[in-house]
Design a protein around this motif. Structure first.
Motif, PDB file in Angstrom:
ATOM      1  N   ASN A  16      39.646  33.716  43.834  1.00  0.00           N
ATOM      2  CA  ASN A  16      38.741  32.884  43.040  1.00  0.00           C
ATOM      3  C   ASN A  16      37.852  32.039  43.941  1.00  0.00           C
ATOM      4  OD1 ASN A  16      39.729  33.822  40.571  1.00  0.00           O
ATOM      5  ND2 ASN A  16      41.275  32.220  40.454  1.00  0.00           N
ATOM      6  N   TYR A  17      38.424  31.503  45.016  1.00  0.00           N
ATOM      7  CA  TYR A  17      37.638  30.682  45.926  1.00  0.00           C
ATOM      8  C   TYR A  17      36.580  31.510  46.644  1.00  0.00           C
ATOM      9  CZ  TYR A  17      36.296  27.384  49.498  1.00  0.00           C
ATOM     10  OH  TYR A  17      35.565  26.561  50.311  1.00  0.00           O
ATOM     11  N   LEU A  18      36.920  32.713  47.044  1.00  0.00           N
ATOM     12  CA  LEU A  18      35.934  33.571  47.701  1.00  0.00           C
ATOM     13  C   LEU A  18      34.820  33.957  46.733  1.00  0.00           C
ATOM     14  CD1 LEU A  18      38.220  35.790  49.958  1.00  0.00           C
ATOM     15  CD2 LEU A  18      36.663  33.959  50.674  1.00  0.00           C
ATOM     16  N   THR A  19      35.137  34.105  45.462  1.00  0.00           N
ATOM     17  CA  THR A  19      34.099  34.353  44.460  1.00  0.00           C
ATOM     18  C   THR A  19      33.151  33.159  44.400  1.00  0.00           C
ATOM     19  OG1 THR A  19      35.608  35.728  43.171  1.00  0.00           O
ATOM     20  CG2 THR A  19      33.663  34.876  42.024  1.00  0.00           C
ATOM     21  N   TYR A  20      33.710  31.974  44.365  1.00  0.00           N
ATOM     22  CA  TYR A  20      32.911  30.743  44.360  1.00  0.00           C
ATOM     23  C   TYR A  20      32.015  30.676  45.598  1.00  0.00           C
ATOM     24  CZ  TYR A  20      32.024  25.811  45.380  1.00  0.00           C
ATOM     25  OH  TYR A  20      31.438  24.625  45.726  1.00  0.00           O
ATOM     26  N   GLN A  21      32.574  30.948  46.772  1.00  0.00           N
ATOM     27  CA  GLN A  21      31.791  30.904  48.003  1.00  0.00           C
ATOM     28  C   GLN A  21      30.688  31.963  47.998  1.00  0.00           C
ATOM     29  OE1 GLN A  21      31.551  28.810  50.446  1.00  0.00           O
ATOM     30  NE2 GLN A  21      33.220  27.503  49.778  1.00  0.00           N
ATOM     31  N   THR A  45      26.158  29.191  36.307  1.00  0.00           N
ATOM     32  CA  THR A  45      27.438  28.849  36.919  1.00  0.00           C
ATOM     33  C   THR A  45      27.933  27.483  36.462  1.00  0.00           C
ATOM     34  OG1 THR A  45      26.909  30.218  38.835  1.00  0.00           O
ATOM     35  CG2 THR A  45      28.627  28.564  39.137  1.00  0.00           C
ATOM     36  N   SER A  46      27.016  26.555  36.269  1.00  0.00           N
ATOM     37  CA  SER A  46      27.443  25.219  35.828  1.00  0.00           C
ATOM     38  C   SER A  46      27.950  25.216  34.390  1.00  0.00           C
ATOM     39  CB  SER A  46      26.308  24.206  35.994  1.00  0.00           C
ATOM     40  OG  SER A  46      25.270  24.473  35.080  1.00  0.00           O
ATOM     41  N   ILE A  50      33.811  29.074  36.770  1.00  0.00           N
ATOM     42  CA  ILE A  50      33.870  29.897  37.972  1.00  0.00           C
ATOM     43  C   ILE A  50      35.253  29.833  38.620  1.00  0.00           C
ATOM     44  CG2 ILE A  50      33.039  28.143  39.573  1.00  0.00           C
ATOM     45  CD1 ILE A  50      31.357  30.481  40.850  1.00  0.00           C
ATOM     46  N   GLN A  51      36.100  28.931  38.157  1.00  0.00           N
ATOM     47  CA  GLN A  51      37.450  28.823  38.722  1.00  0.00           C
ATOM     48  C   GLN A  51      38.285  30.066  38.444  1.00  0.00           C
ATOM     49  OE1 GLN A  51      38.970  25.099  37.261  1.00  0.00           O
ATOM     50  NE2 GLN A  51      37.972  23.964  38.898  1.00  0.00           N
ATOM     51  N   GLU A  52      37.954  30.795  37.408  1.00  0.00           N
ATOM     52  CA  GLU A  52      38.581  32.092  37.138  1.00  0.00           C
ATOM     53  C   GLU A  52      37.554  33.148  37.498  1.00  0.00           C
ATOM     54  OE1 GLU A  52      41.663  32.816  36.270  1.00  0.00           O
ATOM     55  OE2 GLU A  52      42.236  30.706  36.190  1.00  0.00           O
ATOM     56  N   GLY A  53      37.545  33.536  38.765  1.00  0.00           N
ATOM     57  CA  GLY A  53      36.502  34.390  39.307  1.00  0.00           C
ATOM     58  C   GLY A  53      36.289  35.700  38.572  1.00  0.00           C
ATOM     59  N   GLU A  54      37.364  36.361  38.178  1.00  0.00           N
ATOM     60  CA  GLU A  54      37.225  37.663  37.525  1.00  0.00           C
ATOM     61  C   GLU A  54      36.628  37.514  36.123  1.00  0.00           C
ATOM     62  OE1 GLU A  54      37.533  40.166  39.636  1.00  0.00           O
ATOM     63  OE2 GLU A  54      38.096  38.523  40.961  1.00  0.00           O
ATOM     64  N   GLU A  58      33.053  39.040  34.798  1.00  0.00           N
ATOM     65  CA  GLU A  58      32.969  39.843  33.571  1.00  0.00           C
ATOM     66  C   GLU A  58      31.918  39.272  32.620  1.00  0.00           C
ATOM     67  OE1 GLU A  58      36.870  40.210  31.854  1.00  0.00           O
ATOM     68  OE2 GLU A  58      37.682  41.068  33.710  1.00  0.00           O
ATOM     69  N   GLU A  59      31.890  37.949  32.490  1.00  0.00           N
ATOM     70  CA  GLU A  59      30.906  37.322  31.612  1.00  0.00           C
ATOM     71  C   GLU A  59      29.493  37.470  32.172  1.00  0.00           C
ATOM     72  OE1 GLU A  59      32.405  33.338  31.284  1.00  0.00           O
ATOM     73  OE2 GLU A  59      33.900  33.904  29.783  1.00  0.00           O
ATOM     74  N   LEU A  60      29.350  37.321  33.487  1.00  0.00           N
ATOM     75  CA  LEU A  60      28.051  37.461  34.129  1.00  0.00           C
ATOM     76  C   LEU A  60      27.535  38.896  34.019  1.00  0.00           C
ATOM     77  CD1 LEU A  60      25.753  36.195  35.766  1.00  0.00           C
ATOM     78  CD2 LEU A  60      27.097  36.654  37.845  1.00  0.00           C
ATOM     79  N   MET A  61      28.443  39.847  33.957  1.00  0.00           N
ATOM     80  CA  MET A  61      28.055  41.251  33.851  1.00  0.00           C
ATOM     81  C   MET A  61      27.223  41.499  32.587  1.00  0.00           C
ATOM     82  SD  MET A  61      30.564  44.524  34.428  1.00  0.00           S
ATOM     83  CE  MET A  61      31.505  43.604  35.636  1.00  0.00           C
ATOM     84  N   ASN A  62      27.485  40.748  31.547  1.00  0.00           N
ATOM     85  CA  ASN A  62      26.715  40.879  30.306  1.00  0.00           C
ATOM     86  C   ASN A  62      25.297  40.330  30.456  1.00  0.00           C
ATOM     87  OD1 ASN A  62      28.901  41.997  28.914  1.00  0.00           O
ATOM     88  ND2 ASN A  62      29.693  39.965  28.424  1.00  0.00           N
TER      89      ASN A  62
END
Length: 134
Positions: A16-21, A45-46, A50-54, A58-62
């Motif tokens: 999750n942290y690497l997703t954030y970075q 993102t705000s 983003i704390q749950e990276g996956e 998935e939501e951003l994919m839409n």
């Protein structure tokens, strides 16, 4: 202690942290190349967790598949670059922090505190009463 579960939980937090970075990196890159898209991603993102990276991906994919692919690519690159050094860095960091905490604890335990049976003259009676309430 279930070390395997601790390892799984730690891996999930790190992922999750690497997703954030990766998202931060991409926002910084887009700020230079495509400011309007950087602003959109920052606002998106705000307003999403983003704390749950996956779940975030998935939501951003839409909304924007290109950004998802870019985030996944940058996240993978960060993982490859960082994970080699991480185990030793964590061990050394914890060891040094523990040593410092032990030093502080030992200092506190060995300092002699004067015991006073009477309250300080400048303390009011209510302050003294309040100090004894749990």
């Amino acid at each position: 202690m279930n070390c395997k579960q601790v390892a799984k939980d730690t891996a999930r937090v790190l992922q999750n942290y690497l997703t954030y970075q990766a998202v931060r990196t991409i926002i910084n890159q887009l700020s230079e190349t495509n400011p309007s898209q950087a602003l959109w991603l920052r606002q998106y993102t705000s307003s999403h967790n983003i704390q749950e990276g996956e779940v975030y991906l998935e939501e951003l994919m839409n909304e924007n598949k290109e950004l998802v692919l870019r985030i996944m690519s940058v996240r993978e690159h960060l993982a490859e670059a960082v994970l080699e050094f991480l185990p030793e860095m964590v061990r050394v960091g914890i060891s040094q922090a523990n040593m410092e905490h032990r030093r502080q604890l030992l200092t506190r335990l060995t300092q002699s505190q004067p015991v006073s049976s009477t309250p300080h003259p400048e303390a009011s009676e209510s302050e003294v009463d309040d100090s004894f309430n749990p």
